[in-house]
Structure formats: structure tokens, C-alpha cells
Motif scaffolding. Structure first.
Motif, short mmCIF file in Angstrom:
data_model
loop_
_atom_site.label_atom_id
_atom_site.label_comp_id
_atom_site.label_asym_id
_atom_site.label_seq_id
_atom_site.Cartn_x
_atom_site.Cartn_y
_atom_site.Cartn_z
N LYS A 286 -0.67 6.14 2.90
CA LYS A 286 -1.81 6.09 3.82
C LYS A 286 -2.20 7.49 4.27
O LYS A 286 -3.39 7.82 4.41
CB LYS A 286 -1.47 5.23 5.03
CG LYS A 286 -2.64 5.03 6.00
CD LYS A 286 -2.26 4.10 7.14
CE LYS A 286 -3.45 3.83 8.06
NZ LYS A 286 -3.98 5.06 8.67
N ASN A 289 -4.33 9.16 1.61
CA ASN A 289 -5.71 8.70 1.69
C ASN A 289 -6.43 9.27 2.91
O ASN A 289 -7.58 9.71 2.82
CB ASN A 289 -5.76 7.17 1.73
CG ASN A 289 -5.62 6.54 0.35
OD1 ASN A 289 -5.91 7.16 -0.66
ND2 ASN A 289 -5.16 5.30 0.31
N HIS A 294 -9.71 8.91 -0.63
CA HIS A 294 -9.27 7.83 -1.52
C HIS A 294 -9.29 8.24 -3.00
O HIS A 294 -8.52 7.71 -3.80
CB HIS A 294 -10.14 6.59 -1.31
CG HIS A 294 -9.85 5.90 -0.01
ND1 HIS A 294 -8.83 5.00 0.15
CD2 HIS A 294 -10.44 6.02 1.21
CE1 HIS A 294 -8.81 4.56 1.40
NE2 HIS A 294 -9.77 5.16 2.07
N GLY A 297 -6.04 9.71 -3.52
CA GLY A 297 -5.05 8.63 -3.57
C GLY A 297 -5.05 7.92 -4.91
O GLY A 297 -3.99 7.61 -5.45
N ASP A 298 -6.25 7.67 -5.45
CA ASP A 298 -6.33 7.03 -6.77
C ASP A 298 -5.71 7.91 -7.85
O ASP A 298 -5.03 7.41 -8.76
CB ASP A 298 -7.79 6.76 -7.14
CG ASP A 298 -8.37 5.58 -6.37
OD1 ASP A 298 -7.60 4.88 -5.69
OD2 ASP A 298 -9.59 5.37 -6.44
N GLU A 324 -0.19 0.65 -3.56
CA GLU A 324 0.61 1.77 -4.04
C GLU A 324 1.98 1.32 -4.52
O GLU A 324 2.90 2.13 -4.66
CB GLU A 324 0.78 2.82 -2.93
CG GLU A 324 1.58 2.38 -1.73
CD GLU A 324 0.74 1.68 -0.66
OE1 GLU A 324 1.18 1.69 0.51
OE2 GLU A 324 -0.33 1.13 -0.98
#
Length: 403
Positions: A286, A289, A294, A297-298, A324
Motif C-alpha cells: 500500500k 502505491n 499505482h 505498484g503494477d 499483491e
């Protein structure tokens, strides 16, 4: 790897090593050509500090070496020279090691296609061996069943991509066998192709209505047999991949992993072999992100997916469990062996640098492992691995814990 900047070159080489690419580093073109003659490279990654760096590079046998270029310059002319030199990709500095690794994976074909698995069901033993020889010579894997009453065991153990089945057999004919197979959810999508001397179209259609996908005549030429089987399996695999794959990572999805865990566990019970199941969760995802967006994060999720694919065996089943969280099934593997393997992967992943707009970051994951025979049903394995993962998180994250 050719990089005139010693510090940057060593850093990129170290990142490539962490990603599973043994790397030899040169700082000058003279050093590069000496390396190319000494070892046969699968690819060369070059910073073309001089125009002649864009020239094709030949190995000791005179064969061209696949090239990837990277540079601080991002102008059209530089890119065009790279294309004309046969370059497969062009990166601007600083190079994202993960993006470079993805290109090298494609370039070097590090993940060869798994051979097509064909189950031949025919009571005529010499004819079945002939079909198997034809398909084996085309690079496929075959298994023969002469008694149709025993086909279910072969389906579970061999996991074929396609059944090549005789129409007329004693005790159980082809259409009857196809109907029995189609009654079971696990095998409902396997292509079934009848192979028979039957020439009556009405009989062929009646046979196919019981669950078959195609009908080939036994007088078929070897080339036609190979082509027909390969085309049918390729389409089936493509459709299957769409149904069972996670769209972001290309790994198996949650439902497929649960299905495969049950299948692998039943196989382990029958053969009395160990089986390990691992659950992984990216630590403080988290925060990644929230702090980096994001998209970052991806990229971290895709990076871990790639790292798992590269470091695990082709027989291991890897999936994205959701968000995740990832899951891995390791057949014929004890909890101790799985812990060693996953801990090496954990350490390697933590050494990677993930590029974000705010700078490079390091990300870790925690892992919980459970194994058969300590847990002897799929739900218990899942629950035990999940609890072990929770203990890894509670103990400080970035570690592997076995149930």
C-alpha cells in the motif's frame, strides 16, 4: 555488456545478474571484441559511444550476435542507426533493468514452449506406436493407452493437451469414452480428435456429437496428422490461457491455482511424493502505491511475477492469488527444499531496484509454506500456508516461514 562508465556498467551488470542473466562487462570496444571471441554470447547490450559501435558484432564462428542498444541520446538518427545495425531494442539512460530483462527474455527465448502432450487411445498397438512415432518426431510428447477402460489414470497423470482416439474399440468405443470424459469438469475442455477408417459422414457427425472436436481418417499423411494436431492444440492452449491467466502478470489466476492444487495433491498422494504450497505477499505494498503511484505498484507486481517465473522450475505452478499476493505449487518438493528455494528468490528480489519517478526503491515479500504429507487436503494446505505467511509478517516481514 559494453558500458564506458565503470560504475554504471557494474551496477547494470549486477542488476542483470540478479535477474538471472550471467553477464560479462566490457568498458571499451577492444575489451568487448575479446569477450565475444572468448565466450559465445546470447546477446550483447551496448552503449554506442562511437558510431562504429552500431556495426554488427560477430561471434567466434562468424555468426551475428543479437544486439540491444542503450544511450543517453534519444534522437531519431541514433535510433535509426541502431535499427540499421540490427538492434532489437533501444533504451535511454538510466536503463530500467526489468524492461531490459523482458527484451532479453524474448530475444534469447529463455522460456521455450512446452511440448504438446498427446494421449493416443487405440487398441491397435502397432498403429498407435506409428502415430506416436510421427508426433514424437515432430517434437511432441505422446503416451499410448491401448485399453480404453484405463484412460482416466492417464488423463490425470499425463495431463494431455489433446486426445487422439480410435472410433471403434472393444469394451468401450470412442463416442462412449468421449461422453464419459466430458462428464468430468477437469477434462471438459480437452480437445478430442477421432482417428478412424470410417468414411460415412453421418456416422462421423454422430460420433462427434458425443463430445469430439474433430474427425481424421486413418489414411491421413504424417504431415497432415502433425499439422492438424498442432493447430488444434495451439488454439486450445490460446483459449485456455485466456481463461486461466491473470491479465496483469500472465500468471495463472486464483481459481486455476486452486484447481491445480487439488490435482497436484491427488497426484502426490497416489505416488507418495511430497508437495509444497507457498503463499507470498509483497511487503508494505500500500505504501508503494501511495508514495509512488499505482503504475509503480503494477511494475513491482509484474517484476515479482517475472522473477518467480525465471527462478522456479517449469513443473512448478505459479499464480497471482489476488492483489499483491501470489501462490506457488512445487511438486515433489519438501517444505525444507521449498523454504531454501523461496528464500533465495526472496533475497534476489530484494536486491532488485525498481524505478519510480521519485527514485529507485527496493521491495521485499514475505512467504508462508505448507507441505504434504504434513497436511493432506488442499484446504488444509492453503490455510496452513496462509497462517505461516501471517507469522512471517508478524516476525518483521521479508522472510520465509514454514508451517
Amino acid at each position: 555488456l559494453l558500458d564506458p562508465d565503470p560504475r554504471a556498467g557494474e551496477e547494470l551488470a549486477a542488476q542483470l545478474e540478479n535477474l538471472g542473466f550471467p553477464c560479462r562487462l566490457a568498458h571499451t570496444e577492444t575489451e568487448l571484441h575479446k569477450l565475444v571471441k572468448a565466450v559465445t554470447p546470447l546477446a550483447a547490450v551496448l552503449d554506442p559511444v562511437h558510431d562504429h559501435s552500431f556495426e554488427p558484432i560477430l561471434d567466434s564462428a562468424g555468426n551475428p550476435v543479437p544486439l540491444v542498444f542503450f544511450s543517453s541520446r534519444d534522437d531519431f538518427n541514433n535510433r535509426l542507426r541502431g535499427v540499421r545495425a540490427g538492434g532489437h531494442a533501444y533504451f535511454t539512460k538510466p536503463v530500467d533493468p526489468l524492461a531490459l530483462a523482458a527484451v532479453l527474455d524474448d530475444l534469447m527465448l529463455r522460456s521455450p514452449r512446452e511440448p504438446y502432450r498427446i494421449l493416443i487411445v487405440d487398441d491397435d498397438e502397432p498403429l498407435a506406436r506409428y502415430y506416436a512415432l510421427v508426433l514424437d518426431n515432430a517434437g511432441m510428447q505422446t503416451r499410448i493407452v491401448n485399453d480404453p477402460m484405463t484412460v482416466m489414470k492417464a488423463l490425470r497423470d499425463f495431463r494431455p493437451d489433446l486426445l487422439l482416439m480410435d472410433l471403434y474399440m472393444p469394451q468401450c468405443n470412442g463416442p462412449e469414452l468421449a461422453a464419459v470424459i466430458r462428464q468430468q469438469q477437469a477434462f471438459i475442455g480437452i480437445p478430442i480428435v477421432f482417428l478412424s477408417g470410417e468414411t460415412d459422414n453421418d456416422m462421423q457427425l454422430a460420433a462427434m456429437s458425443r463430445g469430439a472436436d474433430d474427425f481424421l481418417n486413418k489414411s491421413i499423411s504424417p504431415e497432415h496428422l502433425v499439422g492438424s494436431v498442432a493447430a488444434r492444440v495451439a488454439r486450445s492452449r490460446s483459449m485456455r490461457a485466456l481463461m486461466v491467466s491473470d491479465s496483469l502478470t500472465g500468471l495463472y489466476n486464483h481459481s486455476y491455482i486452486k484447481e491445480q492444487l487439488a490435482l497436484e495433491l491427488s497426484r502426490a498422494i497416489r505416488h507418495r511424493t511430497p508437495l509444497a504450497f507457498a503463499m507470498l505477499d509483497i511487503d508494505k505494498f500500500k505504501a508503494v502505491n501511495d508514495n509512488h503511484g499505482h503504475l509503480a505498484g503494477d511494475r513491482v507486481i509484474k517484476s515479482l511475477a517475472r522473477h518467480l517465473r525465471q527462478r522456479l522450475r517449469s513443473s512448478d505452478v505459479i499464480g497471482r492469488y489476488g492483489g499483491e499476493e501470489f501462490a506457488v505449487i512445487l511438486p515433489a518438493t519438501s517444505a525444507e527444499a521449498a523454504t531454501r528455494v523461496l528464500d533465495e528468490i526472496r533475497a534476489g528480489f530484494f536486491r532488485l531496484h525498481h524505478h519510480t519517478e521519485q527514485g529507485d526503491i527496493a521491495v521485499s515479500f514475505s512467504c508462508g509454506i505448507a507441505d504434504f504429507p504434513q497436511f493432506n487436503n488442499a484446504q488444509d494446505l492453503n490455510d496452513a500456508a496462509d497462517k505461516a505467511l501471517y507469522r512471517a509478517k508478524q516476525a518483521g516481514r521479508n522472510q520465509v516461514v514454514a508451517a
